[in-house]
Design an enzyme around this catalytic site. Structure first.
Site, mmCIF file in Angstrom:
data_model
loop_
_atom_site.group_PDB
_atom_site.id
_atom_site.type_symbol
_atom_site.label_atom_id
_atom_site.label_comp_id
_atom_site.label_asym_id
_atom_site.label_seq_id
_atom_site.Cartn_x
_atom_site.Cartn_y
_atom_site.Cartn_z
ATOM 1 N N GLY A 135 -50.752 -7.268 -23.061
ATOM 2 C CA GLY A 135 -52.026 -7.974 -23.122
ATOM 3 C C GLY A 135 -52.815 -7.980 -21.820
ATOM 4 O O GLY A 135 -53.644 -8.864 -21.605
ATOM 5 N N ASN A 171 -55.091 -5.898 -21.061
ATOM 6 C CA ASN A 171 -56.497 -5.653 -21.432
ATOM 7 C C ASN A 171 -57.139 -6.904 -22.018
ATOM 8 O O ASN A 171 -58.321 -7.157 -21.806
ATOM 9 C CB ASN A 171 -56.596 -4.476 -22.407
ATOM 10 N N ASN A 191 -61.676 0.437 -29.533
ATOM 11 C CA ASN A 191 -60.307 0.664 -29.051
ATOM 12 C C ASN A 191 -60.345 1.146 -27.606
ATOM 13 O O ASN A 191 -61.270 1.843 -27.200
ATOM 14 C CB ASN A 191 -59.619 1.719 -29.924
ATOM 15 N N HIS A 219 -58.169 3.531 -25.115
ATOM 16 C CA HIS A 219 -57.092 4.518 -25.140
ATOM 17 C C HIS A 219 -56.853 5.027 -23.720
ATOM 18 O O HIS A 219 -57.809 5.359 -23.015
ATOM 19 C CB HIS A 219 -57.453 5.679 -26.075
ATOM 20 N N ASP A 249 -58.080 7.828 -32.810
ATOM 21 C CA ASP A 249 -58.749 8.098 -31.528
ATOM 22 C C ASP A 249 -59.917 9.068 -31.691
ATOM 23 O O ASP A 249 -60.287 9.761 -30.734
ATOM 24 C CB ASP A 249 -57.760 8.637 -30.476
ATOM 25 N N GLU A 290 -59.054 1.126 -17.292
ATOM 26 C CA GLU A 290 -59.105 0.325 -18.526
ATOM 27 C C GLU A 290 -59.719 -1.057 -18.320
ATOM 28 O O GLU A 290 -60.624 -1.459 -19.051
ATOM 29 C CB GLU A 290 -57.693 0.160 -19.101
HETATM 30 C C1 GAR Z 1 -52.858 0.190 -22.537
HETATM 31 O O1 GAR Z 1 -52.669 1.225 -21.592
HETATM 32 C C2 GAR Z 1 -53.723 0.673 -23.659
HETATM 33 O O2 GAR Z 1 -54.729 1.546 -23.253
HETATM 34 C C3 GAR Z 1 -52.710 1.398 -24.505
HETATM 35 O O3 GAR Z 1 -51.572 0.572 -24.450
HETATM 36 C C4 GAR Z 1 -51.556 -0.153 -23.230
HETATM 37 C C5 GAR Z 1 -51.435 -1.636 -23.566
HETATM 38 O O4 GAR Z 1 -51.516 -2.459 -22.469
HETATM 39 N N1 GAR Z 1 -53.207 1.588 -25.842
HETATM 40 C C6 GAR Z 1 -52.852 2.629 -26.613
HETATM 41 O O5 GAR Z 1 -52.071 3.472 -26.272
HETATM 42 C C7 GAR Z 1 -53.545 2.657 -27.966
HETATM 43 N N2 GAR Z 1 -53.303 3.910 -28.629
HETATM 44 P P1 GAR Z 1 -51.820 -4.030 -22.578
HETATM 45 O O6 GAR Z 1 -51.071 -4.583 -23.774
HETATM 46 O O7 GAR Z 1 -51.297 -4.598 -21.285
HETATM 47 O O8 GAR Z 1 -53.292 -4.196 -22.719
#
Ligand code: GAR
Length: 409
Positions: free
Chosen positions: A12, A14, A99, A101, A142, A172
């Site tokens: 989490g 992001n 989303n 990515h 994606d 991100e």
């Molecule tokens: C992040 O790097 C996000 O971009 C990626 O998972 C991670 C989650 O981090 N998402 C994907 O790969 C989606 N296909 P977070 O839970 O700390 O935000």
């Protein structure tokens, strides 16, 4: 302010970036009102708790949809959500899904590329730059339209973990909140619920984001006589004129002053109760007291409600007098918000009795720009029934207004 639901599966960070952006003002057009996690042990749930954001665990699309239906978000953000959403899900929610990515799409994306796996593949391939992409979600994993991207260099001793961390920190957490803000700004919130076809007459009172007071009054009509009307400015007041004479028709219910100014106060109504309120206020009476002497309109079978509003420097009031009773609502001004009341609740097949407006005046988002608001309200009233619309934004200095008439003077 738009409502954002955030879907998560893991740490989490992001989600945290979105919360931080809300605090710093980078994200100001939308607010995270709900966090839904696909896993019950996701640390993202703790972050939601810490910030007082309601959260839920939902294990499949049906459960997610049922959680979403509780808040009816305007935007959905996938922030580290590790599942591919079906076309059926995307079509059902009907709001933009965004989303983040962790690669520069179209590289290292699609099925099987998620989380750390993306960075492992990036390092294995020998590319020298990577980054992150924010995009809209469609039925191709994606594959939806790109909203924002940011690149970062790959260092010789990077591991998947160190690269993941750097992509998150420098790409991100920077581009996701900005992209969400830009999408929120572009979404024009609708004024009416989608299904509404015929609202009759309506009043909106409220305040713009910068603190100007605002009002709108509109007329929709179905009969020829109701349609043969125009608004005209008369000093600071608004009056209605007929566009054709009809000797067999009593115009008393459709000819009135919809808006009258009394000092710092403005009265807006759908009938001659404007004068009742005006006279009462002038002689020391009240909005409520004046309207209690009046009733719904004597127009069987509809018995159209009388709707009224009073704007004072310190607040706004609305009222509806209908067969079921006399109702009064009182509001403080809230920046960027207004209240909408209209005479009929919804359309009925021609010939049926029109049901009166029910419930509380609806909350409406008020944009700063008068033209933008007036134009979108006029568009939403629809070409079939709209007759006239008047919108005014004002402050202590003066006012701007916009007037639309369907008929020629
Ligand atoms: C992040 O790097 C996000 O971009 C990626 O998972 C991670 C989650 O981090 N998402 C994907 O790969 C989606 N296909 P977070 O839970 O700390 O935000």
């Amino acid at each position: 302010m738009l409502k954002i639901s955030v879907l998560v599966s893991g740490g989490g960070t992001n989600l945290q970036a979105l919360i931080n952006a809300q605090k710093s003002g980078v994200l100001s057009s939308g607010k995270t009102v709900q966090v839904i996690s696909s896993r019950e042990d996701a640390y993202a749930l703790k972050r939601a708790d810490e910030f007082g954001i309601p959260s839920a665990v939902a294990k499949n699309e049906t459960e997610i949809l049922s959680e979403l239906s509780k808040v009816k978000p305007d935007v959905i953000v996938l922030a580290g959500f590790m599942h591919i959403l079906s076309k059926n899900f995307i079509d059902t929610v009907k709001v933009p899904i965004i989303n983040i990515h962790p690669s520069l799409i179209p590289s290292f994306c699609g099925e099987g590329f998620y989380g750390l796996k993306v960075h492992e593949a990036v390092l294995k391939s020998g590319v020298k730059v990577t980054g992150a992409t924010v995009h809209f979600v469609n039925e191709i994993p994606d594959g939806g339209e790109i909203i924002a991207q940011k690149a970062v260099e790959i260092l010789p001793d990077d591991t998947p973990e160190s690269l993941q961390r750097r992509v998150m920190e420098t790409c991100e957490w920077v581009i996701l909140p900005r992209a969400v803000e830009s999408v929120c700004r572009k979404i024009k919130p609708r004024i009416f619920p989608k299904a509404l076809k015929y609202a009759g007459r309506g009043i909106i009172t409220g305040m713009t984001p910068s603190g100007k007071r605002m009002l709108a009054y509109f007329i929709m009509g179905r009969s020829t006589s109701s349609k043969a009307r125009i608004f005209e400015r008369s000093g600071d007041d608004l009056i209605i004129k007929l566009t054709r004479e009809d000797k067999n028709f009593d115009p008393s219910l459709i000819l009135y002053s919809p808006l009258r100014v009394l000092g710092d106060n403005i009265i807006i109504t759908n009938g001659d109760q404007t004068d009742t309120v005006y006279d009462a206020l002038k002689s020391g009476g009240t909005f409520e007291g004046a309207l209690r002497t009046r009733e719904y309109e004597p127009d069987p079978p509809h018995y159209t409600p009388r709707i009224s509003a009073l704007m004072t420097p310190s607040g706004h009031k609305q009222s509806i007098l209908k067969r079921a009773g006399k109702y009064f609502f009182e509001y403080e001004y809230e920046a960027g918000k207004g209240r909408l009341i209209h005479t009929y609740d919804h359309d009925v097949m021609s010939g049926g009795v029109l049901p009166s407006f029910s419930g509380e005046p609806r909350e409406v988002i008020i944009p700063e720009n008068l033209e933008e608001f007036a134009d979108s309200l006029w568009a939403e009233l629809g070409e079939s029934y709209r007759v006239a619309l008047y919108v005014r934004y004002y402050d202590g200095e003066g006012y701007n207004d916009k007037l639309f008439n369907t008929q020629e003077a």
